[in-house]
Design an enzyme around this catalytic site. Structure first.
Site, PDB file in Angstrom:
ATOM      1  CE  LYS B  97       4.447   3.134   6.608  1.00 18.74           C
ATOM      2  NZ  LYS B  97       5.122   2.492   5.532  1.00 18.74           N
ATOM      3  CB  ALA B 184       5.472   4.228  -1.387  1.00 12.27           C
ATOM      4  N   GLY B 185       6.801   3.473  -3.357  1.00 11.13           N
ATOM      5  CA  GLY B 185       6.653   3.347  -4.860  1.00 11.13           C
ATOM      6  C   GLY B 185       7.982   3.451  -5.353  1.00 11.13           C
ATOM      7  CG  ASN B 206       9.085  -3.528   2.280  1.00 11.25           C
ATOM      8  OD1 ASN B 206      10.214  -4.909   2.362  1.00 11.25           O
ATOM      9  ND2 ASN B 206       8.771  -3.090   3.095  1.00 11.25           N
ATOM     10  CB  THR B 207       8.559  -3.036  -3.188  1.00  9.28           C
ATOM     11  OG1 THR B 207       7.264  -3.894  -1.978  1.00  9.28           O
ATOM     12  CG2 THR B 207       8.446  -4.532  -3.810  1.00  9.28           C
TER      13      THR B 207
END
Lengths: 74, 260
Positions: B97, B184-185, B206-207
């Site tokens: 990535k 992301a996000g 992820n987060t």
């Protein structure tokens, strides 16, 4: 020759200047740092050194070394 | 229904990819990957520290889950290429990535440097996944440069703001022949589902999983949402209309007078 005094030289490891024994090789360096050989990769002066070459790769004064391993990341 | 995402000869059933950062422990990360039945997880490469002596994240990646190395930390093309080569030398395979970021406030990717990395690594045989701002022109160049997929962001990394770039991602899905993977996000499962309904090939989270109170269950929730969204997309989502359209028959009401 003075046996009590081991000759040292300066090399750069992960951006930090460190003293190591002269004539040491990469295998010895990894062992002396307590790192597990299978878990790290070494880049010596911007060249990736395959694990099997570590033993025969001597360190020289002012060498620049990166020792990296995997961590969590997105 | 057989529905497989094939990239570089690898068949992937689970379209939820999971990032391994920010988990409170590798044990919990492993549990989350297992509960989600993840087949692809990202890991990063860093200078060794004290923890490198005891734990190796690779030991906590379930057997049926492949890894993709991300080049996070790279500030230009040269650094990203260096990280990719190091990762391959470390035996982590050649799925990369590509993440090149110079902006610390919003962590938005540098599309131009990222494109340079794709050009270099694809020629060397790497399977590249450029993380990018959703720009159709650049995405087309990524395709020409040999990317294996494109990864537009939904909103800034770790912001949990959802698919703020929806319109642009829709355009990419319509125009780009490669898998479009939103990365992301994404802060909640419904947002992952939304991406899949749009026709994205996969999402990377992820987060939102790692910092949930119960990461393994949140991973499961995301996996189910991704599956639901994908199934809905494949089933053909009806167009939205301006006015009502009754679901029940318009005849046979009780008030109607019987004709004799």
């Amino acid at each position: 020759m003075d046996n009590d005094r081991i000759k040292k030289m300066l090399i750069n490891i992960n951006g930090k200047s460190e003293e190591v024994k002269i004539e040491s090789n990469l295998t010895e360096l990894i062992l002396s740092k307590g790192l597990c050989a299978e878990k790290v990769v070494i880049e010596l002066n911007l060249r990736i050194v395959p694990r099997q070459e570590w033993k025969n790769t001597p360190l020289e004064e002012h060498d620049s070394i990166e020792i990296v391993s995997f961590v969590g990341g997105g | 229904m057989e529905d497989v995402l094939e990239i570089a000869g690898k068949k992937i059933n689970n379209r939820l990819f999971i990032g391994t950062g920010k988990f409170s422990s590798y044990q919990i990360m492993k549990k989350a990957l297992e509960e989600a039945k993840a087949e692809l997880a990202t890991v990063a490469l860093r200078r060794v520290d004290e923890s490198s002596k005891t734990e190796n994240i690779m030991d906590y990646i379930p057997q049926n889950c492949s890894v993709m190395i991300n080049t996070s930390g790279a500030r230009d093309a040269q650094e990203a290429v260096r990280i990719a080569r190091l990762a391959e030398a470390a035996g982590a395979g050649n799925w990369i990535k590509i993440e090149v970021i110079r902006d610390n406030k919003y962590l938005l990717p540098d599309n131009i440097e990222t494109l340079k990395v794709v050009e270099i690594l694809a020629k060397e045989g790497f399977i590249t996944f450029p993380y990018m701002s959703p720009d159709l022109s650049v995405a087309r160049r990524m395709v020409d440069a040999g990317a294996s997929a494109v990864m537009p962001l939904g909103s800034p990394i770790g912001s949990n703001r959802g698919v703020k770039t929806r319109e642009l991602i829709e355009i990419m899905v319509n125009e780009i022949k490669l898998p479009v993977i939103v990365d992301a996000g994404l802060g909640r499962p419904s947002e992952a589902c939304e991406c899949m309904e749009l026709g994205c090939a996969a999402v990377l989270v992820n987060t939102a999983i790692a910092v949930a109170q119960n990461p393994p269950e949140m991973a499961q929730a995301f996996a189910q949402a991704v599956y639901a969204g994908r199934l809905a997309y494949l089933s053909g989502i009806p167009a939205a209309g301006k006015f009502a359209s009754p679901s029940s028959p318009l005849t046979g009401f009780l008030r109607e007078a019987k004709k004799s």
